[in-house]
Design a protein around this motif. Structure first.
Motif, PDB file in Angstrom:
ATOM      1  N   MET B 340      44.889  22.707  53.045  1.00  0.00           N
ATOM      2  CA  MET B 340      45.686  22.257  54.182  1.00  0.00           C
ATOM      3  C   MET B 340      46.778  21.296  53.716  1.00  0.00           C
ATOM      4  O   MET B 340      47.933  21.395  54.099  1.00  0.00           O
ATOM      5  CB  MET B 340      44.773  21.577  55.202  1.00  0.00           C
ATOM      6  N   LEU B 341      46.389  20.352  52.885  1.00  0.00           N
ATOM      7  CA  LEU B 341      47.368  19.384  52.394  1.00  0.00           C
ATOM      8  C   LEU B 341      48.372  20.063  51.485  1.00  0.00           C
ATOM      9  O   LEU B 341      49.544  19.696  51.447  1.00  0.00           O
ATOM     10  CB  LEU B 341      46.661  18.240  51.663  1.00  0.00           C
ATOM     11  N   LYS B 342      47.903  21.061  50.773  1.00  0.00           N
ATOM     12  CA  LYS B 342      48.823  21.804  49.907  1.00  0.00           C
ATOM     13  C   LYS B 342      49.944  22.409  50.745  1.00  0.00           C
ATOM     14  O   LYS B 342      51.122  22.283  50.409  1.00  0.00           O
ATOM     15  CB  LYS B 342      48.051  22.909  49.187  1.00  0.00           C
ATOM     16  N   ASN B 343      49.583  23.045  51.831  1.00  0.00           N
ATOM     17  CA  ASN B 343      50.608  23.664  52.673  1.00  0.00           C
ATOM     18  C   ASN B 343      51.544  22.621  53.259  1.00  0.00           C
ATOM     19  O   ASN B 343      52.758  22.825  53.332  1.00  0.00           O
ATOM     20  CB  ASN B 343      49.950  24.472  53.794  1.00  0.00           C
ATOM     21  N   LEU B 344      50.962  21.508  53.656  1.00  0.00           N
ATOM     22  CA  LEU B 344      51.767  20.424  54.211  1.00  0.00           C
ATOM     23  C   LEU B 344      52.789  19.934  53.192  1.00  0.00           C
ATOM     24  O   LEU B 344      53.980  19.780  53.502  1.00  0.00           O
ATOM     25  CB  LEU B 344      50.821  19.277  54.612  1.00  0.00           C
ATOM     26  N   VAL B 345      52.329  19.712  51.986  1.00  0.00           N
ATOM     27  CA  VAL B 345      53.217  19.182  50.949  1.00  0.00           C
ATOM     28  C   VAL B 345      54.292  20.194  50.565  1.00  0.00           C
ATOM     29  O   VAL B 345      55.463  19.845  50.401  1.00  0.00           O
ATOM     30  CB  VAL B 345      52.380  18.745  49.716  1.00  0.00           C
ATOM     31  N   LEU B 346      53.904  21.443  50.410  1.00  0.00           N
ATOM     32  CA  LEU B 346      54.892  22.450  50.015  1.00  0.00           C
ATOM     33  C   LEU B 346      55.950  22.638  51.094  1.00  0.00           C
ATOM     34  O   LEU B 346      57.134  22.782  50.804  1.00  0.00           O
ATOM     35  CB  LEU B 346      54.198  23.779  49.708  1.00  0.00           C
ATOM     36  N   GLN B 347      55.496  22.617  52.320  1.00  0.00           N
ATOM     37  CA  GLN B 347      56.442  22.732  53.436  1.00  0.00           C
ATOM     38  C   GLN B 347      57.426  21.570  53.405  1.00  0.00           C
ATOM     39  O   GLN B 347      58.636  21.738  53.557  1.00  0.00           O
ATOM     40  CB  GLN B 347      55.670  22.672  54.745  1.00  0.00           C
ATOM     41  N   PHE B 348      56.867  20.383  53.220  1.00  0.00           N
ATOM     42  CA  PHE B 348      57.706  19.187  53.153  1.00  0.00           C
ATOM     43  C   PHE B 348      58.750  19.330  52.050  1.00  0.00           C
ATOM     44  O   PHE B 348      59.930  19.053  52.248  1.00  0.00           O
ATOM     45  CB  PHE B 348      56.829  17.954  52.912  1.00  0.00           C
ATOM     46  N   LEU B 349      58.316  19.748  50.881  1.00  0.00           N
ATOM     47  CA  LEU B 349      59.234  19.837  49.741  1.00  0.00           C
ATOM     48  C   LEU B 349      60.320  20.873  49.985  1.00  0.00           C
ATOM     49  O   LEU B 349      61.476  20.682  49.629  1.00  0.00           O
ATOM     50  CB  LEU B 349      58.457  20.150  48.468  1.00  0.00           C
ATOM     51  N   GLN B 350      59.947  21.989  50.579  1.00  0.00           N
ATOM     52  CA  GLN B 350      60.946  23.011  50.888  1.00  0.00           C
ATOM     53  C   GLN B 350      62.024  22.450  51.793  1.00  0.00           C
ATOM     54  O   GLN B 350      63.212  22.615  51.552  1.00  0.00           O
ATOM     55  CB  GLN B 350      60.282  24.195  51.591  1.00  0.00           C
ATOM     56  N   GLN B 351      61.584  21.749  52.846  1.00  0.00           N
ATOM     57  CA  GLN B 351      62.562  21.198  53.782  1.00  0.00           C
ATOM     58  C   GLN B 351      63.385  20.101  53.132  1.00  0.00           C
ATOM     59  O   GLN B 351      64.606  20.031  53.302  1.00  0.00           O
ATOM     60  CB  GLN B 351      61.853  20.628  55.008  1.00  0.00           C
ATOM     61  N   TYR B 352      62.710  19.241  52.379  1.00  0.00           N
ATOM     62  CA  TYR B 352      63.399  18.108  51.770  1.00  0.00           C
ATOM     63  C   TYR B 352      64.513  18.590  50.851  1.00  0.00           C
ATOM     64  O   TYR B 352      65.648  18.126  50.925  1.00  0.00           O
ATOM     65  CB  TYR B 352      62.397  17.243  50.995  1.00  0.00           C
ATOM     66  N   TYR B 353      64.187  19.540  49.991  1.00  0.00           N
ATOM     67  CA  TYR B 353      65.181  19.958  49.007  1.00  0.00           C
ATOM     68  C   TYR B 353      66.241  20.871  49.590  1.00  0.00           C
ATOM     69  O   TYR B 353      67.342  20.978  49.064  1.00  0.00           O
ATOM     70  CB  TYR B 353      64.507  20.544  47.763  1.00  0.00           C
ATOM     71  N   LEU B 354      65.929  21.489  50.682  1.00  0.00           N
ATOM     72  CA  LEU B 354      66.946  22.279  51.376  1.00  0.00           C
ATOM     73  C   LEU B 354      68.072  21.350  51.822  1.00  0.00           C
ATOM     74  O   LEU B 354      69.256  21.625  51.630  1.00  0.00           O
ATOM     75  CB  LEU B 354      66.297  22.954  52.589  1.00  0.00           C
ATOM     76  N   ILE B 355      67.672  20.226  52.398  1.00  0.00           N
ATOM     77  CA  ILE B 355      68.659  19.250  52.847  1.00  0.00           C
ATOM     78  C   ILE B 355      69.299  18.555  51.646  1.00  0.00           C
ATOM     79  O   ILE B 355      70.512  18.372  51.585  1.00  0.00           O
ATOM     80  CB  ILE B 355      68.009  18.197  53.776  1.00  0.00           C
ATOM     81  N   TYR B 356      68.469  18.199  50.678  1.00  0.00           N
ATOM     82  CA  TYR B 356      68.963  17.462  49.511  1.00  0.00           C
ATOM     83  C   TYR B 356      70.047  18.247  48.780  1.00  0.00           C
ATOM     84  O   TYR B 356      71.028  17.681  48.287  1.00  0.00           O
ATOM     85  CB  TYR B 356      67.785  17.182  48.558  1.00  0.00           C
ATOM     86  N   ASP B 357      69.893  19.554  48.729  1.00  0.00           N
ATOM     87  CA  ASP B 357      70.838  20.404  48.011  1.00  0.00           C
ATOM     88  C   ASP B 357      71.960  20.914  48.902  1.00  0.00           C
ATOM     89  O   ASP B 357      72.863  21.602  48.424  1.00  0.00           O
ATOM     90  CB  ASP B 357      70.103  21.618  47.407  1.00  0.00           C
ATOM     91  N   SER B 358      71.896  20.589  50.178  1.00  0.00           N
ATOM     92  CA  SER B 358      72.839  21.204  51.113  1.00  0.00           C
ATOM     93  C   SER B 358      74.239  20.629  51.015  1.00  0.00           C
ATOM     94  O   SER B 358      75.188  21.219  51.498  1.00  0.00           O
ATOM     95  CB  SER B 358      72.334  21.003  52.550  1.00  0.00           C
ATOM     96  N   GLY B 359      74.382  19.459  50.408  1.00  0.00           N
ATOM     97  CA  GLY B 359      75.706  18.841  50.362  1.00  0.00           C
ATOM     98  C   GLY B 359      75.796  17.633  51.269  1.00  0.00           C
ATOM     99  O   GLY B 359      76.657  16.784  51.098  1.00  0.00           O
ATOM    100  N   ASP B 360      74.906  17.552  52.232  1.00  0.00           N
ATOM    101  CA  ASP B 360      74.913  16.388  53.119  1.00  0.00           C
ATOM    102  C   ASP B 360      73.505  15.810  53.174  1.00  0.00           C
ATOM    103  O   ASP B 360      72.622  16.377  53.824  1.00  0.00           O
ATOM    104  CB  ASP B 360      75.375  16.782  54.521  1.00  0.00           C
TER     105      ASP B 360
END
Lengths: 197, 531
Positions: B340-360
């Protein structure tokens, strides 16, 4: 945020000067009272610590925590790696009873398992090239003073090639009126090139 | 399957004779080499005294030379059975009196004990594990002295074919996390519970002998590389004509891998033959051993140096010297406390880096706690004289190993989410390779989750466009609203990849955190994936 900046740049620089003695000499346990061993990370208890612990919001407290974190981290890292290299059997004294270690993806939990683990690990030579630390927010720790310590460097285990490594620790403080003893609650270690090792 | 009494096939007889001749020749050729004494071996008629040097400090009342095939002088004529009998008689006469107290075999010789080890078996319940193994094992076995040792689980069995059957179970059983369970088998010398019956002096001698047999090297011998023994049995004529050359060739193979191999190591190879000698005692082992050459192979496979499955390392025999048992655990991929925590963390990382790499990166404000902390560091390498590719991170680097100024130490630790996101926004624009991510979830409580992400990213603009850097980022997060995470501490460590070979390692196929849950990547991201 501007408020913090002004504190940092003006009034508190003097504060830093006054407290600079914290950084002058290493706080070691060599001149420690009889009950302290070499394998303890000890720092002076912050004045009024108990009273102000819950007030992370004020800049003064935050800076104090940052100072404390840095001192604990430096002291800790010196003792930890020296103990790991030269007095391996004493290493688990730096860990809490229920501490956990994730070593290159292998989980080790509790002092007994940690003792076995460090006993099996070949002798080591660590060289630390990077150290960073942060006080952990009390919301995460439920007011148990904790410091995040991050290190990086190289290590050579006997019989193996040299590796670059990263290691993270959570250090928690156990305060007495006279001093604060820091112990590892959790430890995460990785070779940087683990997949080719 | 015992040999009919008084009768052997002519072929078997010849094979045995040739075999014995070879080993006899070998024995003579190498007799001048110092050989340690293994009291488990039987004495032979060739009571050659090699002198004290041979004993490596082990002192026996009557020096016994380990001869691999003690029946050799006797097998030139007559049937195998006759040799057995002769050998047995001889052996009994010459055995020192203490020997009869050893082990559990009725006639006083040692049983062939094997130590069965399950690596990292400390995670398993004893009953559960033994049941699992028994279900898969073709023969029933009786585990003796089951115990946990370091990270492993071990027990003993007193029979080579049982040990072999157990070895075959390796890799055919799985634990509840669907991880394969391996089984390693080692001859156990004399297990400690047998020790108690021996005099302590004898124990010391045994230990010395075992020490000599253990190699210090961490290298494991490929099972493929044990060419010699099957050949020895099958290609008798060749062996007979030039056994020394074959032996030397075999030794060269070994010595490459195990520099410390000594004549003790050579003697090790012949331990299987010792089992053959035991056949004379009519234990169940012997008949199978002598009947077919495949059994010779299988028993020889059980020896420490032959034990390793290719590419793996075997645990070591317990009686080795103090440093010999130390080894690095196998490195593994991402570690998550729970699914459960694995899914939570992976989801978080996907979202975080999507924004981090987006330019803004302003979009990250919602990811941070109001009073979060962030700092960034790069390694201090005294040899770095030339400006490196990641020197643009240098001005923000808070490496307190070299940064001693308390003011700067304070400045470089960003506090509050606004400060943090402002600082992140001025860092170089990046493209992170999610497929390279390795995640360690290393601490969790009700209120806190602590995890570290290792991976690589590319710089997508500026002078260093296209250069790949590696990072380790440690997050401490508290439960946020609607099952999201709220970052309270964030530490980013960036390092170069060029001289560490990390880049190639991470871009090749290694198990990553995202391998099973990778979303559809943008075109740009896809370019970064391993081809």
């Amino acid at each position: 945020m501007r408020k913090y900046r002004s504190h940092w740049s003006q009034g508190d620089r003097e504060g830093y000067q006054r407290r600079s003695n914290y950084y002058e000499g290493p706080h070691t346990s060599h001149s420690s009272p009889a009950d302290r061993t070499r394998e303890e990370v000890v720092t002076p208890t912050l004045p009024g610590h108990a009273a102000t612990r819950s007030q992370m919001a004020t800049s003064l407290d935050f800076k104090t925590y940052v100072d404390q974190a840095c001192r604990a981290a430096e002291e800790f890292v010196n003792i930890y790696y020296e103990t790991m290299d030269k007095r391996r059997r004493a290493l688990t004294r730096l860990y809490l009873d229920k501490a956990t270690l994730i070593w290159n993806g292998n989980a080790v939990s509790g002092l007994d398992a940690l003792n076995n683990f460090f006993d099996t690990l070949p002798s080591s030579e660590f060289q630390v090239n990077m150290l960073d630390c942060q006080p952990v927010h009390e919301q995460a720790t439920q007011s148990q003073t904790t410091v995040l310590v991050v290190t990086s460097g190289t290590v050579k285990f006997d019989g193996n090639k040299q590796h670059f490594f990263n290691q993270n620790f959570l250090l928690t403080a156990q305060s007495t009126p006279n001093n604060t003893v820091w112990k590892i609650a959790s430890d995460c270690f990785r070779f940087q090139d683990w997949s080719s090792s | 399957m015992s040999l009919p009494s008084g009768h052997t096939t002519g072929h078997t007889d010849q094979v045995v004779q040739r075999r014995a001749r070879c080993w006899d020749i070998y024995q003579r050729r190498f007799s001048s080499r110092s050989e340690p004494v293994n009291p488990g071996m039987h004495s032979s008629s060739h009571q050659q005294q090699d002198g004290d040097a041979a004993m490596h400090g082990a002192h026996m009342d009557s020096p016994v030379r380990y001869t691999p095939y003690a029946i050799s002088p006797y097998n030139r004529k007559g049937s195998f059975r006759k040799q057995d009998q002769t050998h047995v008689n001889m052996e009994r006469e010459q055995k020192p009196p203490e020997r009869r107290m050893e082990g559990n075999m009725p006639d006083g010789t040692l049983g062939s004990w094997f130590k069965i080890t399950v690596p990292f078996g400390i995670k398993y319940n004893e009953k559960w594990l033994l049941n699992l193994i028994q279900n898969e094992c073709s023969v029933p076995f009786v585990p003796v002295e089951f115990h946990y040792e370091n990270m492993h689980a071990s027990f003993f069995v007193e029979n080579a074919s049982i040990a072999y059957a157990l070895k075959n179970v390796s890799g055919k059983i799985w634990d509840e996390d669907n991880e394969k369970i391996s089984i390693f088998v080692n001859p156990a010398g004399i297990p400690h519970f047998v020790h108690r019956e021996l005099k302590s002096e004898k124990v010391e001698q045994i230990k010395l002998a075992m020490n000599q047999q253990c190699d210090v090297s961490q290298e494991a011998l490929d099972i493929q590389r044990l060419p010699f023994y099957p050949d020895m049995v099958n290609r008798d004529t060749k062996m007979a004509s030039n056994p020394r050359k074959c032996m030397a060739a075999s030794l060269d193979v070994h010595e490459e891998n195990i520099p410390t191999v000594t004549s003790a190591g050579e003697m090790d190879k012949w331990k299987g033959i010792e089992l053959g000698e035991k056949c004379a005692d009519r234990s169940p082992v012997c008949t199978t051993f002598l009947d077919t050459s495949s059994n010779i192979n299988s028993i020889l496979e059980l020896f420490p140096k032959v034990l390793c499955l290719d590419g793996q390392q075997s645990p070591r025999a317990t009686l080795c010297g103090t440093e010999a048992h130390k080894r690095l655990p196998t490195c593994k991929g991402s570690f998550f406390g729970s699914e459960m925590l694995k899914n939570l963390v992976l989801q978080f990382l996907q979202q975080y880096y999507l924004i981090y790499d987006s330019g803004d990166r302003q979009g990250l404000l919602s990811a941070y706690h109001d009073e979060a902390c962030f700092s960034l560091s790069i390694p201090f390498n005294p040899e770095d004289s030339a400006p490196s590719r990641f020197c643009k991170f240098f001005k923000d680097s808070r490496n307190i190993k070299i940064l001693k100024d308390p003011y700067l130490r304070g400045e470089l630790l960003k506090h509050t989410k606004l400060d943090i996101v402002d600082s992140l926004s001025v860092l170089p624009k990046t493209q992170h390779d999610l497929s390279s991510f390795l995640v360690d979830m290393w601490y969790q409580t009700e209120w806190m989750l602590c995890f570290s992400v290792n991976g690589v990213f590319k710089e997508v603009e500026g002078q260093s466009q296209g250069s790949v850097l590696a990072f380790t980022r440690t997050f401490i997060a508290t439960p946020g609203s609607s099952s999201s995470l709220c970052i309270v501490n964030d530490e980013l460590f960036v390092r170069d990849t060029s001289h560490q070979g990390t880049q190639s390692a991470l871009f090749t196929l290694v198990p990553t955190a995202f391998s099973s849950s990778v979303p559809a990547f943008s075109q740009e991201q896809q370019k970064m994936l391993p081809s």
